[in-house]
Design an enzyme around this catalytic site. Structure first.
Site, short mmCIF file in Angstrom:
data_model
loop_
_atom_site.label_atom_id
_atom_site.label_comp_id
_atom_site.label_asym_id
_atom_site.label_seq_id
_atom_site.Cartn_x
_atom_site.Cartn_y
_atom_site.Cartn_z
N GLY A 45 33.27 32.87 -14.65
CA GLY A 45 34.14 32.35 -13.52
C GLY A 45 35.22 33.08 -12.19
O GLY A 45 34.79 34.35 -11.69
N SER A 117 32.21 38.68 -17.41
CA SER A 117 32.47 38.89 -16.23
C SER A 117 34.31 38.25 -15.98
O SER A 117 34.80 38.65 -16.26
CB SER A 117 31.18 37.60 -15.35
OG SER A 117 31.93 37.86 -13.73
N TRP A 118 34.41 37.33 -15.58
CA TRP A 118 36.17 36.69 -16.16
C TRP A 118 36.31 36.95 -17.04
O TRP A 118 37.18 36.68 -17.38
CB TRP A 118 36.21 35.28 -15.00
CG TRP A 118 36.83 35.02 -15.64
CD1 TRP A 118 37.18 33.58 -16.02
CD2 TRP A 118 38.86 34.82 -15.18
NE1 TRP A 118 38.47 33.35 -16.52
CE2 TRP A 118 39.01 33.81 -16.01
CE3 TRP A 118 39.05 35.87 -14.64
CZ2 TRP A 118 41.09 33.98 -15.71
CZ3 TRP A 118 40.62 36.36 -14.48
CH2 TRP A 118 41.63 35.43 -15.54
N ASP A 270 24.84 46.17 -11.60
CA ASP A 270 25.48 45.40 -11.23
C ASP A 270 27.03 45.11 -9.78
O ASP A 270 27.55 46.08 -9.74
CB ASP A 270 26.75 45.13 -12.90
CG ASP A 270 27.12 43.82 -12.42
OD1 ASP A 270 27.45 43.22 -11.78
OD2 ASP A 270 27.74 43.37 -13.88
N HIS A 298 24.64 41.84 -12.79
CA HIS A 298 25.45 41.71 -13.44
C HIS A 298 24.76 40.40 -14.19
O HIS A 298 25.66 39.52 -15.53
CB HIS A 298 25.79 40.50 -11.92
CG HIS A 298 27.58 40.32 -12.85
ND1 HIS A 298 28.52 41.11 -13.52
CD2 HIS A 298 28.04 38.73 -12.80
CE1 HIS A 298 29.62 40.00 -13.47
NE2 HIS A 298 28.78 38.94 -14.26
#
Length: 318
Positions: A45, A117-118, A270, A298
């Site tokens: 996120g 990711s986050w 990505d 990604h």
């Protein structure tokens, strides 16, 4: 080459809502082997949530698998979809503290930390704060919330690769305004119609760039109104505040991870989180190894990503 398969679907055998203070209660669950090696999965996120698929990245016979929805997300309350209270006391360091409360609640001394990711940002922040509580770290599609990463994705860099999608995203930004601050204002507009339109545009931009080859199912996920509102509101809340991090802090302080074993899985193409970030973190972290996948972007569904992640979790299982 035959692709690896996810582990079979499983259900949690323990779950609950942890009161972490500030009006927040976070959803958590445990599946797999109750006596297995603990691992905590940190979702992306900011503003996404955990799903049943995330349990399947780990051998259920070997791992005690902990999933948690971060403040304001998923099944945690209050949800930012229905209440702005979900953004109150919602910072990177609040989430780090929540993980410590959850670890203590579950009686875990040390655990493996997995983030994409986050989730990689949060994993690095947690592990640098509490290295004595971490067995190993697995990261995917590394994002560290640096200014140059935000500039790439939201101030025009990635627009050179996806000009048609960027044009739609940029169309809502008034002339001369910063896209991040403009969207932050829009998704918090008192008009539900204005806020929903901005959230959809924000989420659709990410959905357009997330896969190496456009995926209709992935695009549909990002276009879902409920997902889009949570994703946009929390992400922008974090991004306009620089994640409550000094710029480059998580690379600068990577030495705090010392020899904690780490596996970094990164798509060569990505477009959301370019591989330069994973490379810089790897060089600053003595215990890490970096695998760059030559045919992936990604998305976790891109070619070779699941194979590499399953190999990493299998490598560290007892």
């Amino acid at each position: 080459m035959r692709m690896r398969l996810l582990y079979p679907p499983i259900e949690p055998h323990e779950q609950g809502m942890l009161d972490v203070g500030d009006g927040h209660r976070i959803y958590w669950e445990v599946s797999g082997n109750p006596a297995g090696k603990p691992v905590v999965f940190l979702h992306g996120g900011p503003g996404s949530n955990t799903t049943p698929l995330h349990r399947r990245l780990f051998d259920p016979a070997a791992y005690r698998i902990v999933l948690v929805d971060q403040r304001g997300c998923g099944r945690s309350t209050p949800s930012v979809v229905t209440s702005r209270a979900g953004l109150v006391a919602n910072t990177t360091w609040d989430l780090v503290a929540d993980l410590e409360q959850l670890r203590e609640l579950l009686g875990i001394d040390r655990w493996q930390v997995f983030g994409g990711s986050w989730g990689a940002t949060l994993a690095a922040a947690y592990a640098q704060t509490h290295p004595q509580r971490v067995h190993e770290i697995i990261l995917r599609g590394v994002f560290l919330l640096r200014r140059k990463e935000l500039d790439w994705m939201y101030r025009g860099g990635a627009g050179n690769l996806f000009p048609e999608a960027w044009a739609e995203f940029a169309a809502l930004v008034p002339d001369g305004e910063d896209p991040l601050h403009a969207y932050h204002h829009l998704v918090n507009d008192p008009s539900p119609e204005v806020a929903a339109r901005a959230a959809a545009a924000w989420s659709n931009w990410e959905g357009a760039a997330v896969s190496l080859v456009p995926s209709p199912s992935m695009i549909a996920t990002y276009a879902d109104p409920t997902f889009a509102v949570a994703f946009a509101r929390i992400a922008l809340h974090y991004f306009v505040n620089d994640g409550w991090l000094a710029d480059n802090q998580l690379v600068r302080d990577a030495g705090k991870l010392g020899e904690i074993p780490g596996r970094i899985v990164q798509g060569r193409y990505d477009a959301v989180c370019p591989p330069a970030t994973a490379w810089e973190l790897h060089r600053a972290w003595p215990g890490s190894t970096l695998t760059i996948l030559p045919e992936a972007g990604h998305a976790v569904a891109d070619r070779g990503v699941l194979d590499a992640l399953l190999s990493a979790t299998d490598e560290f299982r007892p």
